[in-house]
Motif scaffolding. Structure first.
Motif, PDB file in Angstrom:
ATOM      1  N   LEU A  49       0.827  -1.209   0.000  1.00 58.47           N
ATOM      2  CA  LEU A  49       0.000   0.000   0.000  1.00 58.47           C
ATOM      3  C   LEU A  49       0.857   1.253   0.000  1.00 58.47           C
ATOM      4  CD1 LEU A  49      -2.816  -1.021   2.526  1.00 58.47           C
ATOM      5  CD2 LEU A  49      -2.975  -0.838   0.038  1.00 58.47           C
ATOM      6  N   THR A  50       1.950   1.250   0.759  1.00 63.59           N
ATOM      7  CA  THR A  50       2.841   2.409   0.785  1.00 63.59           C
ATOM      8  C   THR A  50       3.460   2.667  -0.579  1.00 63.59           C
ATOM      9  OG1 THR A  50       3.341   2.005   3.128  1.00 63.59           O
ATOM     10  CG2 THR A  50       4.862   3.416   1.900  1.00 63.59           C
ATOM     11  N   LEU A  51       3.943   1.599  -1.218  1.00 62.68           N
ATOM     12  CA  LEU A  51       4.524   1.747  -2.553  1.00 62.68           C
ATOM     13  C   LEU A  51       3.481   2.204  -3.569  1.00 62.68           C
ATOM     14  CD1 LEU A  51       6.848  -1.403  -2.738  1.00 62.68           C
ATOM     15  CD2 LEU A  51       7.521   0.993  -2.453  1.00 62.68           C
ATOM     16  N   PHE A  52       2.252   1.703  -3.418  1.00 68.97           N
ATOM     17  CA  PHE A  52       1.205   2.091  -4.356  1.00 68.97           C
ATOM     18  C   PHE A  52       0.940   3.596  -4.292  1.00 68.97           C
ATOM     19  CE2 PHE A  52      -3.332   3.106  -4.830  1.00 68.97           C
ATOM     20  CZ  PHE A  52      -3.471   2.871  -6.187  1.00 68.97           C
ATOM     21  N   LEU A 113      -3.246   3.082 -15.260  1.00 70.11           N
ATOM     22  CA  LEU A 113      -4.426   2.232 -15.099  1.00 70.11           C
ATOM     23  C   LEU A 113      -4.024   0.780 -14.819  1.00 70.11           C
ATOM     24  CD1 LEU A 113      -7.512   1.818 -15.282  1.00 70.11           C
ATOM     25  CD2 LEU A 113      -7.228   1.511 -17.751  1.00 70.11           C
ATOM     26  N   PHE A 114      -3.069   0.270 -15.579  1.00 70.98           N
ATOM     27  CA  PHE A 114      -2.593  -1.090 -15.345  1.00 70.98           C
ATOM     28  C   PHE A 114      -1.951  -1.214 -13.961  1.00 70.98           C
ATOM     29  CE2 PHE A 114      -2.001  -1.883 -20.178  1.00 70.98           C
ATOM     30  CZ  PHE A 114      -3.366  -2.067 -20.287  1.00 70.98           C
ATOM     31  N   HIS A 115      -1.229  -0.178 -13.554  1.00 69.82           N
ATOM     32  CA  HIS A 115      -0.594  -0.188 -12.240  1.00 69.82           C
ATOM     33  C   HIS A 115      -1.645  -0.259 -11.136  1.00 69.82           C
ATOM     34  CE1 HIS A 115       2.026   0.843  -8.899  1.00 69.82           C
ATOM     35  NE2 HIS A 115       1.260   1.882  -8.618  1.00 69.82           N
ATOM     36  N   CYS A 116      -2.719   0.495 -11.265  1.00 68.73           N
ATOM     37  CA  CYS A 116      -3.792   0.472 -10.262  1.00 68.73           C
ATOM     38  C   CYS A 116      -4.468  -0.890 -10.205  1.00 68.73           C
ATOM     39  CB  CYS A 116      -4.815   1.559 -10.573  1.00 68.73           C
ATOM     40  SG  CYS A 116      -4.204   3.246 -10.339  1.00 68.73           S
ATOM     41  N   ARG A 122      -3.061  -7.466  -6.153  1.00 70.09           N
ATOM     42  CA  ARG A 122      -2.080  -7.902  -5.161  1.00 70.09           C
ATOM     43  C   ARG A 122      -2.599  -7.647  -3.747  1.00 70.09           C
ATOM     44  NH1 ARG A 122       3.066  -8.977  -6.673  1.00 70.09           N
ATOM     45  NH2 ARG A 122       3.839  -8.294  -4.645  1.00 70.09           N
ATOM     46  N   THR A 123      -3.249  -6.505  -3.524  1.00 67.21           N
ATOM     47  CA  THR A 123      -3.804  -6.219  -2.208  1.00 67.21           C
ATOM     48  C   THR A 123      -4.894  -7.212  -1.840  1.00 67.21           C
ATOM     49  OG1 THR A 123      -3.321  -3.853  -2.510  1.00 67.21           O
ATOM     50  CG2 THR A 123      -4.909  -4.446  -0.793  1.00 67.21           C
ATOM     51  N   ALA A 124      -5.766  -7.518  -2.803  1.00 64.21           N
ATOM     52  CA  ALA A 124      -6.815  -8.507  -2.547  1.00 64.21           C
ATOM     53  C   ALA A 124      -6.220  -9.886  -2.264  1.00 64.21           C
ATOM     54  CB  ALA A 124      -7.771  -8.580  -3.737  1.00 64.21           C
TER      55      ALA A 124
END
Length: 241
Positions: A49-52, A113-116, A122-124
């Motif tokens: 989450l921090t990197l995102f 968009l692909f990054h999001c 990955r978070t899920a």
């Protein structure tokens, strides 16, 4: 020890322990392993989450720069008499600058968009891993908090970021096609729309390739092959004869 009831969680735990039997004498060792894995999973999720958000701030700053550069390029004065001096190519180059900036914004918006979407998946995945590990432990704090927070206004931050990336991408797509229409007419607008679609498709295909390049699992070595490897070349020749 609480038993996992969901099939997906059961498969995850089976893969995590590499098909080891869940017998009573291994309970203490399994509990310690699960606790360590749970701590590592929570820490890794927080790191993701921090990197995102760090990457999101970088992308947004880049979009602000591109919007500013586009606005500055649209204020360029093309009636400076270059055509009268025979430098028509300079005028064409100045007209192409906003188009190139708009296409660059669209290209970067696709990557954002692909990054999001990748970050959301990955978070899920980490959420499901934490849920499965907690189900095998003494409590389910993470699962209980998630269930408690579910409501009409429970908007996932990753979904909000994906919607923002989609909006930015559509904005740049409209700007890019509008600029090509004003400079090249209907034919140029159709060509730019085709280029935009192909850019999205090609990026989607190319960025998905690394996810499928997993190494093939090694085939188990048969007992006969092991014995053959241990035997000397002379012994193998005698066996063949």
């Amino acid at each position: 020890m609480k038993v996992v009831t969901e099939q997906a969680d059961a498969e995850f735990m089976q893969a995590f322990f590499q098909n080891e039997p869940a017998e009573d004498e291994y309970n203490a060792q399994r509990a310690a392993t699960i606790q360590q894995a749970l701590i590592a999973a929570v820490a890794q999720k927080n790191r993701e989450l921090t990197l995102f958000w760090q990457h999101a701030v970088t992308f947004l700053a880049l979009f602000v720069f591109l919007y500013t550069a586009l606005g500055a390029s649209l204020t360029l004065d093309l009636s400076s008499g270059n055509a009268s001096h025979g430098h028509k190519s300079i005028e064409y180059a100045l007209e192409a600058i906003p188009v190139l900036i708009a296409f660059s914004g669209y290209f970067i918006a696709i990557l954002y968009l692909f990054h999001c979407k990748t970050s959301a998946r990955r978070t899920a995945s980490w959420d499901r891993a934490i849920h499965a590990l907690e189900a095998q432990g003494s409590g389910s704090l993470f699962t209980a908090v998630n269930v408690r927070s579910v409501g009409a206004s429970d908007y996932a931050p990753s979904a909000i970021a994906t919607a923002l990336a989609l909006f930015i991408g559509l904005t740049w797509l409209v700007i890019y096609n509008y600029l090509t229409f004003t400079t090249s007419g209907v034919i140029g607008s159709v060509i730019s729309l085709f280029i935009s679609t192909m850019t999205y498709v090609i990026l989607d295909i190319q960025l998905l390739k690394p996810a499928h390049n997993h190494a093939a699992p090694a085939e188990p070595v048969k007992e006969d092959d092991k014995n053959e490897e241990k035997s000397s070349p002379r012994e193998r020749d005698e066996m063949n004869h």
